[in-house]
Structures are given as structure tokens and as C-alpha cells.
Design a protein around this motif. Structure first.
Motif, PDB file in Angstrom:
ATOM      1  N   MET A  19       0.745  -1.309  -0.130  1.00 49.40           N
ATOM      2  CA  MET A  19       0.065  -0.030  -0.066  1.00 49.40           C
ATOM      3  C   MET A  19       1.057   1.412   0.112  1.00 49.40           C
ATOM      4  SD  MET A  19      -3.321   0.958   2.234  1.00 49.40           S
ATOM      5  CE  MET A  19      -4.062   2.483   2.050  1.00 49.40           C
ATOM      6  N   GLU A  20       0.354   2.464  -0.844  1.00 51.66           N
ATOM      7  CA  GLU A  20       1.070   3.620  -0.759  1.00 51.66           C
ATOM      8  C   GLU A  20       1.284   4.084   0.589  1.00 51.66           C
ATOM      9  OE1 GLU A  20      -1.522   2.658  -2.768  1.00 51.66           O
ATOM     10  OE2 GLU A  20      -1.032   3.233  -4.614  1.00 51.66           O
ATOM     11  N   GLU A  21       2.317   5.294   0.754  1.00 57.80           N
ATOM     12  CA  GLU A  21       2.631   5.758   1.872  1.00 57.80           C
ATOM     13  C   GLU A  21       1.580   6.881   2.273  1.00 57.80           C
ATOM     14  OE1 GLU A  21       6.640   6.646   2.139  1.00 57.80           O
ATOM     15  OE2 GLU A  21       7.386   4.703   2.293  1.00 57.80           O
ATOM     16  N   LYS A  22       1.044   7.525   1.120  1.00 57.67           N
ATOM     17  CA  LYS A  22       0.218   8.618   1.213  1.00 57.67           C
ATOM     18  C   LYS A  22      -1.088   8.137   0.536  1.00 57.67           C
ATOM     19  CE  LYS A  22       3.717  12.214   1.513  1.00 57.67           C
ATOM     20  NZ  LYS A  22       4.318  13.470   0.835  1.00 57.67           N
ATOM     21  N   VAL A  23      -2.119   9.071   0.982  1.00 58.31           N
ATOM     22  CA  VAL A  23      -3.494   8.632   0.495  1.00 58.31           C
ATOM     23  C   VAL A  23      -3.441   9.490  -0.797  1.00 58.31           C
ATOM     24  CG1 VAL A  23      -6.125   9.073   0.858  1.00 58.31           C
ATOM     25  CG2 VAL A  23      -4.766   8.379   2.841  1.00 58.31           C
ATOM     26  N   MET A  24      -3.735   8.854  -1.965  1.00 56.72           N
ATOM     27  CA  MET A  24      -3.907   9.566  -3.206  1.00 56.72           C
ATOM     28  C   MET A  24      -5.209   9.564  -3.619  1.00 56.72           C
ATOM     29  SD  MET A  24      -0.889  10.136  -3.217  1.00 56.72           S
ATOM     30  CE  MET A  24      -0.431  10.879  -5.071  1.00 56.72           C
ATOM     31  N   LEU A  25      -5.696  10.506  -4.543  1.00 54.34           N
ATOM     32  CA  LEU A  25      -7.148  10.701  -5.268  1.00 54.34           C
ATOM     33  C   LEU A  25      -7.651   9.320  -5.492  1.00 54.34           C
ATOM     34  CD1 LEU A  25      -6.788  13.954  -7.244  1.00 54.34           C
ATOM     35  CD2 LEU A  25      -8.230  13.604  -5.051  1.00 54.34           C
ATOM     36  N   VAL A  26      -7.013   8.348  -6.198  1.00 51.32           N
ATOM     37  CA  VAL A  26      -7.168   7.078  -6.643  1.00 51.32           C
ATOM     38  C   VAL A  26      -7.791   6.446  -5.344  1.00 51.32           C
ATOM     39  CG1 VAL A  26      -5.020   5.857  -6.485  1.00 51.32           C
ATOM     40  CG2 VAL A  26      -6.762   5.125  -8.016  1.00 51.32           C
ATOM     41  N   HIS A  27      -7.360   6.518  -4.136  1.00 54.63           N
ATOM     42  CA  HIS A  27      -8.129   5.825  -2.964  1.00 54.63           C
ATOM     43  C   HIS A  27      -9.485   6.278  -2.833  1.00 54.63           C
ATOM     44  CE1 HIS A  27      -3.659   5.401  -1.902  1.00 54.63           C
ATOM     45  NE2 HIS A  27      -4.160   4.364  -1.741  1.00 54.63           N
ATOM     46  N   GLY A  28     -10.016   7.195  -3.361  1.00 50.28           N
ATOM     47  CA  GLY A  28     -11.312   7.577  -3.302  1.00 50.28           C
ATOM     48  C   GLY A  28     -12.291   7.182  -4.431  1.00 50.28           C
ATOM     49  N   GLY A  29     -11.598   6.522  -5.476  1.00 51.52           N
ATOM     50  CA  GLY A  29     -12.242   6.539  -6.821  1.00 51.52           C
ATOM     51  C   GLY A  29     -13.209   5.113  -6.721  1.00 51.52           C
ATOM     52  N   GLY A  30     -13.201   4.395  -5.739  1.00 54.71           N
ATOM     53  CA  GLY A  30     -14.237   3.424  -5.737  1.00 54.71           C
ATOM     54  C   GLY A  30     -13.570   2.088  -6.027  1.00 54.71           C
ATOM     55  N   GLY A  31     -12.495   1.839  -6.592  1.00 58.98           N
ATOM     56  CA  GLY A  31     -12.046   0.690  -7.092  1.00 58.98           C
ATOM     57  C   GLY A  31     -10.837  -0.080  -6.116  1.00 58.98           C
ATOM     58  N   LYS A  32      -9.931  -0.820  -6.668  1.00 62.32           N
ATOM     59  CA  LYS A  32      -9.147  -1.683  -5.941  1.00 62.32           C
ATOM     60  C   LYS A  32      -8.464  -0.770  -4.638  1.00 62.32           C
ATOM     61  CE  LYS A  32      -5.100  -4.390  -6.466  1.00 62.32           C
ATOM     62  NZ  LYS A  32      -3.704  -4.721  -7.276  1.00 62.32           N
ATOM     63  N   GLN A  33      -8.224   0.407  -5.303  1.00 62.45           N
ATOM     64  CA  GLN A  33      -7.226   1.152  -4.265  1.00 62.45           C
ATOM     65  C   GLN A  33      -7.978   1.587  -2.945  1.00 62.45           C
ATOM     66  OE1 GLN A  33      -6.971   1.403  -7.335  1.00 62.45           O
ATOM     67  NE2 GLN A  33      -4.848   1.281  -7.772  1.00 62.45           N
ATOM     68  N   THR A  34      -9.421   1.836  -3.332  1.00 67.66           N
ATOM     69  CA  THR A  34     -10.366   2.206  -2.150  1.00 67.66           C
ATOM     70  C   THR A  34     -10.705   1.208  -1.321  1.00 67.66           C
ATOM     71  OG1 THR A  34     -11.490   3.865  -3.929  1.00 67.66           O
ATOM     72  CG2 THR A  34     -12.629   3.042  -1.905  1.00 67.66           C
ATOM     73  N   SER A  35     -10.566  -0.026  -1.975  1.00 68.83           N
ATOM     74  CA  SER A  35     -10.946  -1.232  -1.002  1.00 68.83           C
ATOM     75  C   SER A  35      -9.743  -1.596  -0.135  1.00 68.83           C
ATOM     76  CB  SER A  35     -11.332  -2.561  -1.951  1.00 68.83           C
ATOM     77  OG  SER A  35     -11.429  -3.492  -1.332  1.00 68.83           O
ATOM     78  N   GLU A  36      -8.533  -1.507  -0.879  1.00 73.46           N
ATOM     79  CA  GLU A  36      -7.485  -1.541  -0.151  1.00 73.46           C
ATOM     80  C   GLU A  36      -7.162  -0.846   1.099  1.00 73.46           C
ATOM     81  OE1 GLU A  36      -3.433  -0.432  -1.884  1.00 73.46           O
ATOM     82  OE2 GLU A  36      -2.754  -2.512  -1.386  1.00 73.46           O
ATOM     83  N   LEU A  37      -7.510   0.471   1.022  1.00 69.67           N
ATOM     84  CA  LEU A  37      -7.547   1.578   1.968  1.00 69.67           C
ATOM     85  C   LEU A  37      -8.364   1.169   3.054  1.00 69.67           C
ATOM     86  CD1 LEU A  37      -6.326   4.366   2.874  1.00 69.67           C
ATOM     87  CD2 LEU A  37      -8.408   5.291   1.875  1.00 69.67           C
ATOM     88  N   ILE A  38      -9.671   0.938   2.967  1.00 66.41           N
ATOM     89  CA  ILE A  38     -10.848   0.581   3.875  1.00 66.41           C
ATOM     90  C   ILE A  38     -10.444  -0.872   4.476  1.00 66.41           C
ATOM     91  CG2 ILE A  38     -13.029  -0.341   4.135  1.00 66.41           C
ATOM     92  CD1 ILE A  38     -13.807   1.511   1.598  1.00 66.41           C
ATOM     93  N   HIS A  39      -9.960  -1.808   3.797  1.00 69.01           N
ATOM     94  CA  HIS A  39      -9.457  -3.191   4.800  1.00 69.01           C
ATOM     95  C   HIS A  39      -8.131  -2.994   5.459  1.00 69.01           C
ATOM     96  CE1 HIS A  39     -12.437  -4.865   2.098  1.00 69.01           C
ATOM     97  NE2 HIS A  39     -12.461  -5.836   2.843  1.00 69.01           N
ATOM     98  N   GLU A  40      -7.322  -2.305   4.912  1.00 64.15           N
ATOM     99  CA  GLU A  40      -5.893  -2.099   5.514  1.00 64.15           C
ATOM    100  C   GLU A  40      -5.870  -1.282   6.685  1.00 64.15           C
ATOM    101  OE1 GLU A  40      -3.252  -4.236   5.176  1.00 64.15           O
ATOM    102  OE2 GLU A  40      -4.685  -5.472   3.956  1.00 64.15           O
ATOM    103  N   VAL A  41      -6.631  -0.211   6.395  1.00 64.19           N
ATOM    104  CA  VAL A  41      -6.619   0.909   7.616  1.00 64.19           C
ATOM    105  C   VAL A  41      -7.725   0.919   8.617  1.00 64.19           C
ATOM    106  CG1 VAL A  41      -6.629   3.241   8.058  1.00 64.19           C
ATOM    107  CG2 VAL A  41      -5.322   2.492   6.188  1.00 64.19           C
ATOM    108  N   PHE A  42      -9.039   0.470   8.179  1.00 58.10           N
ATOM    109  CA  PHE A  42     -10.335   0.609   8.706  1.00 58.10           C
ATOM    110  C   PHE A  42     -10.541  -0.768   9.348  1.00 58.10           C
ATOM    111  CE2 PHE A  42     -10.436   4.563   6.142  1.00 58.10           C
ATOM    112  CZ  PHE A  42      -9.857   5.480   7.107  1.00 58.10           C
TER     113      PHE A  42
END
Length: 334
Positions: free
Chosen positions: A1-24
Motif C-alpha cells: 500500500m502507498e505511503e500517502k493517500v491519493m485521489l485514486v483511493h477515493g475512486g471506488g476501485g481496488k485502491q479504495t478497497s485496499e485503504l478500507i481493509h488495511e486501515v479501517f
């Protein structure tokens, strides 16, 4: 996972899912936490309390807590002050592009720890990423549901002449902490926020006094603002004893230098309680059993005269009207 939150993390795709699962998700995991569109919860046995609150504090981290801890405490305490046991929370994040993931994890860790202490489950949420500069780091909105205790009906409209006015601890520490954390005044003082979840303390008050008339947490505007609100809602007067109001010496020193009144500085872990005078001693003794209530004290009483006004007897024995809050309260905490 990236070190910083990027706009792609809010796009609803794979990176969003990764952020939600890994952080929250792995921090908030519980029986009711859902990946569906809404959590399905068992119905409460009695009346429910329902509230929502937004948190945009700057800086996001401060001595004694961070915006994550604050977001849980704020909503848990609002429910608790209705005489309700907090049960479930949802949380919505708006995160600025470039916000460090490690900082986001620190915030989520604080939320999980505080939720466990309060006995509340985080069951649903939402994550959005805003462009750089559109958000100051991270904003959080929490919504909570609680189950009201049988016979508990505290309200700002229920103060009665003869009630004792109690605070559960020293006042003004959160507002003073945020003011110093911003580094705008060059003052060096050891002040830590009083940020805390208060259900345990609130429930213990009902254990020793079933006739609790008013129960409020003093957040924005502090104890002074809460007292003015209650005096107006109930149509009563309130008389305070300035010498009885507990104030941490460091907070008093900062307020003296800046010309601030501690009663108007925000708290995030303090209850204001109105009970019949004959119950006050037992309530204060019960509050002092809590790690958050060691400085609990009776600071005044409710009177039938001068409805809507708060009058304070100063340490010199003179009387002064505590002015109603107006304009911009400092420091602005949200």
C-alpha cells in the motif's frame, strides 16, 4: 500500500478497497461491521438515542489525543448525556490527497481503542478523498445510536430551583491544549486535553441518583456556554462560586496571560450535572471514583430568581454576571 493517500483511493476501485481493509476494517472488526451498504443491528430493548457530529480539529494530533479519539468521544458522550448506553457508531472520512497513511492508521488505532473503552461497536462507514487543499488533513463525521436507561430523562429543560450544579473535573483543558498545539502564541505549558469517553462515568451517576435533571458535556464554548443554555431552556437562574470551579494551574496561567476565561474554553471529557441538592454529595463521591473525575466538584446552584442569567460570586466575595457567549469563541476548535 502507498505511503500517502491519493485521489485514486477515493475512486471506488481496488485502491479504495485496499485503504478500507488495511486501515479501517482490520481495526474496527466486530460482529456487526459490514461490507454491505448498511449494517443490520438487533433492536434495542427501550428508547434509542441517536446523534451525529463532525470533527475538523486542527492540528489533527494534540497532547492527550487526536481527531480519531475525539470523534469517538464526542458522539459517545452526546449519547451518554441523554442517559443512554452507546451501542453502535458509523464513521465517514474525508481525507486530503497526500495525507500520510501512517497518520491515518494512528487515527484509526485511537478510534478502535476508544470505542473498546466505551463499549461501542463501529459498524459502518464511508471514505472519500478530496484534492490537495480542499480538506485540512482529515475530517471525520460519526453517527451514534444508544439505548436509553429505564427512567432516565435528563434534559436542558429540566433544571429546577434548588438543584446543585456539578462539574466532573477541571475545566478548559481541551481548548487550552488546542490553542497551545497551534504554536501561535509562543507559550510553553504542560497542558493535556481532557478528551475521554464518559459513558462509564455517566452511568455511575444514575446508579447513585435516579433523579438526574440535566446531564451535558461541555464541548464548544465550555461550561459557561452550557450553563447559559440550560438557564435559558429551563427558565431559571444559576449562581456559581468562582472559588469552587476546578481549573488546572497551567490552564489558569495561560488564561491569565491571554485574558481568557476558563469557563468558556472547550472541554472534551467533562460532564455538567444538575441533581437535587441532597444528592450532590453522593454524586461527587461517585464521580471521584473514575480516573476522569478526580477533580469533580459542586460549583453552584439553581435559583428561581433572575431566570436565564448566570451570576458568579468571585473569589473576593463580590457578584458579577457571567456574560452570555458571543462572537468568535477562542480558540476556534472546529
Amino acid at each position: 500500500m502507498e505511503e500517502k493517500v491519493m485521489l485514486v483511493h477515493g475512486g471506488g476501485g481496488k485502491q479504495t478497497s485496499e485503504l478500507i481493509h488495511e486501515v479501517f476494517a482490520k481495526r474496527f472488526r466486530n460482529l456487526y461491521l459490514t461490507e454491505d451498504d448498511a449494517a443490520i443491528l438487533p433492536p434495542p430493548a427501550s428508547n434509542i438515542a441517536f446523534t451525529t457530529d463532525g470533527f475538523i480539529v486542527s492540528p489533527w494530533k494534540f497532547p492527550g489525543g487526536n481527531i480519531g479519539k475525539l470523534s469517538i468521544c464526542g458522539t459517545v458522550n452526546d449519547i451518554s448525556c441523554m442517559g443512554a448506553r452507546p451501542k453502535y457508531l458509523s464513521c465517514a472520512f474525508v481525507i486530503e490527497e497526500g495525507f500520510p497513511v501512517k497518520s491515518l492508521e494512528e487515527i484509526a488505532d485511537a478510534m478502535a481503542l476508544t470505542a473498546r473503552e466505551a463499549g461501542v461497536s463501529i459498524v459502518a462507514g464511508d471514505t472519500k478523498v478530496a484534492g490537495h487543499g480542499q480538506v485540512d488533513g482529515v475530517f471525520i463525521t460519526t453517527t451514534g445510536i444508544g439505548e436509553r436507561l429505564p427512567g432516565a430523562h435528563p434534559s436542558g429543560k429540566s433544571a429546577r430551583p434548588g438543584d446543585a450544579v456539578i462539574v466532573s473535573g477541571d475545566v478548559g483543558r481541551h481548548g487550552c491544549t488546542i490553542l497551545l498545539a497551534r504554536g501561535e502564541y509562543g507559550i510553553d505549558a504542560e497542558v493535556t486535553s481532557d478528551c475521554a469517553p464518559l459513558w462509564g462515568m455517566a452511568s455511575s451517576v444514575f446508579d447513585v441518583c435516579r433523579d438526574v435533571h440535566v446531564l451535558r458535556d461541555a464541548t464548544r464554548g465550555g461550561v459557561g456556554t452550557v450553563l447559559h443554555e440550560i438557564a435559558g431552556q429551563s427558565g431559571v437562574g444559576i449562581r456559581l462560586d468562582a472559588s469552587a470551579v476546578p481549573v488546572d494551574p497551567a490552564v489558569a496561567g495561560v488564561c491569565g496571560m491571554l485574558g481568557l476565561e476558563p469557563l468558556y474554553l472547550a472541554c472534551e471529557g467533562r460532564l455538567v450535572i444538575f441533581v437535587p441538592k441532597e444528592d450532590a454529595e453522593a454524586v461527587v463521591a461517585e464521580l471521584k471514583k473514575s480516573p476522569y473525575g478526580e477533580n469533580a466538584a459542586v460549583i453552584g446552584e439553581v435559583t428561581p430568581d433572575e431566570p436565564g442569567r448566570v451570576v458568579m460570586t468571585t473569589e473576593l466575595g463580590t457578584q458579577t454576571v457571567l456574560p452570555p457567549p458571543g462572537g468568535e469563541l477562542l480558540p476556534r476548535i472546529c
